[in-house]
Design an enzyme around this catalytic site. Structure first.
Site, PDB file in Angstrom:
ATOM      1  N   ARG A 158       0.572  -1.218   0.086  1.00 39.31           N
ATOM      2  CA  ARG A 158      -0.005   0.250   0.025  1.00 39.31           C
ATOM      3  C   ARG A 158       0.774   1.088   0.037  1.00 39.31           C
ATOM      4  NH1 ARG A 158      -4.713   0.081   4.031  1.00 39.31           N
ATOM      5  NH2 ARG A 158      -5.563   1.639   3.267  1.00 39.31           N
ATOM      6  N   CYS A 207      -1.743   6.278   9.614  1.00 34.10           N
ATOM      7  CA  CYS A 207      -1.935   4.461   8.349  1.00 34.10           C
ATOM      8  C   CYS A 207      -2.929   4.925   7.706  1.00 34.10           C
ATOM      9  CB  CYS A 207      -2.400   3.312   9.491  1.00 34.10           C
ATOM     10  SG  CYS A 207      -3.602   4.395  10.663  1.00 34.10           S
TER      11      CYS A 207
END
Length: 283
Positions: free
Chosen positions: A175, A232
């Protein structure tokens, strides 16, 4: 300061009735953990909902899990049965990701004795300790919470820190590199941010020892004298990195808007690939 408690230590507190246990069963692929909680939990553990109690609803540009208002968090903590002065132990079943969010919110709101169950629910079961099923509805508590005192980074402060200090992205490496993005509108990372995924802090379900954690944070330039913060996907799992940093004797801030806010804010630059600062696009 971050504190861990072993299953045996928690069992003694549960038997003595001198602890409030919170069960934050939450995963990205299964955000509602209430059914799992009902199937089996540490005796007396109260289910805590990530979506409605540890965060609030907001607009897309606020991120997916904005911090709750102090009054709302206090009302939830009282529903969980917490009183001023209580020992609180938090557990989950996924590397302390959800539990760390609850730990961060409560400790930063004035609850002094908050610990995480080392190894989570799996360690409890592996120790041969009993599970309880069904709902837990305690008598309401009277805990008083205070507004979060330490700074939490805004989107502009996160951008500035990535350029002048150390900002870490704790999402999975694929990611971070921009190869996949299962949730947010654009793949990639904040330019200048380094990648230290959530699994790096753990040895299985347990946190690594303090020396290993210091070496890990040092590998991206985080030390006692360095200003650093974590982000995050939506501000939840970054709290696990903060807990790990405190175990290592380090301080780490949080950018709670995280990638979900950044990727929904027009004009923000996007980096892809393994290099922290390679800007390839913008929102």
């Amino acid at each position: 300061m971050a504190q861990l408690i072993t299953p045996a230590e928690l069992d003694r507190l549960v038997r003595s009735g001198s602890v409030r246990v919170l069960d934050v069963r939450y995963r990205l692929d299964r955000p509602d953990g209430s059914a799992d909680h009902l199937d089996g939990h540490v005796p007396g553990a109260v289910y805590v909902d990530m979506e409605t109690e540890l965060s609030r609803h907001g607009r897309p540009e606020d991120g997916r899990h904005p911090l709750p208002a102090t009054a709302d968090l206090e009302a939830a903590a009282r529903r969980w049965g917490i009183h001023d002065g209580d020992t609180v132990v938090i557990c989950d079943d996924d590397r302390a990701l959800g539990a760390s969010r609850a730990w961060w919110l409560l400790t930063r709101s004035g609850v002094a004795d908050v610990r995480l169950l080392d190894g989570g629910l799996r360690a409890w079961v592996a120790a041969g300790l009993p599970l309880e099923s069904g709902p837990v509805v305690p008598e309401p508590g009277d805990v008083s919470l205070t507004p979060i005192a330490e700074p939490v980074l805004s989107i502009d402060e996160a951008a500035a820190l990535a350029a002048s200090g150390v900002l870490i992205d704790v999402r999975a490496a694929e990611r971070y590199r921009g190869e996949v993005e299962p949730v947010d509108p654009i793949a990639g990372h904040i330019p200048g941010a380094a990648n230290l995924p959530t699994g790096a802090y753990m040895d299985g379900e347990r946190f690594r020892d303090a020396e290993s954690l210091r070496e890990l944070f040092g590998s991206v330039g985080i030390a006692e004298s360095v200003t650093a913060a974590a982000y995050c996907g939506s501000g939840v799992t970054a709290a696990q990195a903060v807990f790990a940093a405190e175990l290592a004797g380090l301080r780490l801030g949080i950018y709670p808007g995280s990638w979900s806010q950044w990727s929904n804010t027009p004009g923000r630059p996007i980096a892809t690939g393994a290099a922290p600062a390679e800007v390839t696009a913008s929102v």
